[in-house]
Design an enzyme around this catalytic site. Structure first.
Site: not given
Length: 312
Positions: A130, A167, A248
């Site tokens: 990010h 992700d 995740d």
């Protein structure tokens, strides 16, 4: 097959509060599961060095580097935090941990390109995908995969590299770092709509972004990868592959609402390895991103590593 495993104790010293899901316990859970699975002795353990500011500056602005370096609390204030945003903060050890995380990715890149190992996994934190060139965000300080990929391109002279991001969140920072860079192909899937709410509006031509709805399971993701990622990767013929390995999207992870399991991560890894064998001389560097249910994270990393190290 030799797989290097990069980590460092400094990465466990960065923390953002006892409530925070991106905690040092993540790395400890992975370490414990590697021992329990009896594969820890089969990996080539290596201590992550610190990245230099020159490494970081290939991706990040001087102001972005300065903001993290200069705002970490004093080590005398061990339990103090400096907030960067609502869910990302610095403690006394964040700068050091961040240098280790990026440094692991760079060192792994060199080890793979030098032929010391076929591939590598970086068990590091803070995560990176990010972090944009100008801003730390979303638990991420510096973009570890982007820093390593720039090193491969601009120092080691590669002409084409691929970045694979699985992700549950879109790797907005990585996309921003390489948008319209014809030397890079980035392929990803991510839950949508979901943080950081990017990746669907006019992606660049070198991005294969696959938004998927909440509650998507492995069969859906496997089909999308087969239909969209794999043809694009084969057409691109990457000389090296980097993985933003977030776990995740696991069905037990409350950070997202997807339904992957360990077998899905193993399958994805096998497909990436097949591409690497065809075009990249088997060269892969994988870096930990998300994954917040400690048991699911640790089991998924082991599944990923077993395939990388050919231990199945």
């Amino acid at each position: 097959m030799t797989t290097a495993y990069y980590t460092h104790a400094d990465c466990k010293r960065h923390e953002m509060g006892s409530w925070h899901p991106e905690s040092p316990d993540r790395l400890q859970a992975i370490d414990d599961q590697l021992i329990a699975s009896r594969i820890s002795t089969l990996l080539d353990y290596r201590e992550a060095p610190q990245a230099t500011e020159a490494h970081l500056a290939r991706v990040h602005t001087a102001d972005a580097i300065y903001r993290i370096r200069e705002n970490c609390p004093s080590e005398k204030s061990e339990y103090s935090h400096f907030p960067l945003d609502a869910d990302t903060s610095l403690n006394a050890y964040t700068w050091r941990a961040s240098l280790r995380a990026a440094g692991a990715a760079v060192a792994a890149t060199d080890a793979v390109l030098n032929g010391e190992v076929e591939n590598a996994f970086c068990s590091v934190r803070p995560p990176g995908h990010h972090a944009t060139p100008s801003e730390a965000m979303g638990f991420c300080m510096f973009n570890n995969v982007a820093v390593a990929a720039k090193h491969a391109l601009e120092v080691r002279g590669l002409r084409r590299i691929a970045i694979v991001d699985f992700d549950v969140h879109h790797g907005n920072g990585t996309e921003e770092a390489f948008r319209n860079d014809e030397r890079v192909l980035m392929v990803s899937f991510f839950q949508h709509p979901y943080y950081p709410y990017t990746g669907t509006e006019h992606p660049a031509s070198n991005m294969v972004n696959i938004p998927v709805p909440a509650h998507s399971y492995g069969d859906v993701v496997r089909q999308l990868i087969t239909e969209q990622w794999l043809p694009a990767l084969r057409k691109f013929e990457p000389e090296m592959i980097f993985i933003s390995a977030g776990f995740d999207a696991h069905r037990e992870d409350d950070m997202g609402q997807m339904g992957l399991v360990e077998a899905d991560y193993a399958w994805i890894t096998k497909e990436i390895m097949q591409i690497a064998e065809e075009f990249s001389n088997k060269r892969i560097v994988s870096c930990l991103e998300g994954g917040y249910n400690l048991s699911a994270l640790a089991r998924s990393v082991v599944a990923h590593l077993k395939v990388l190290a050919d231990l199945d």
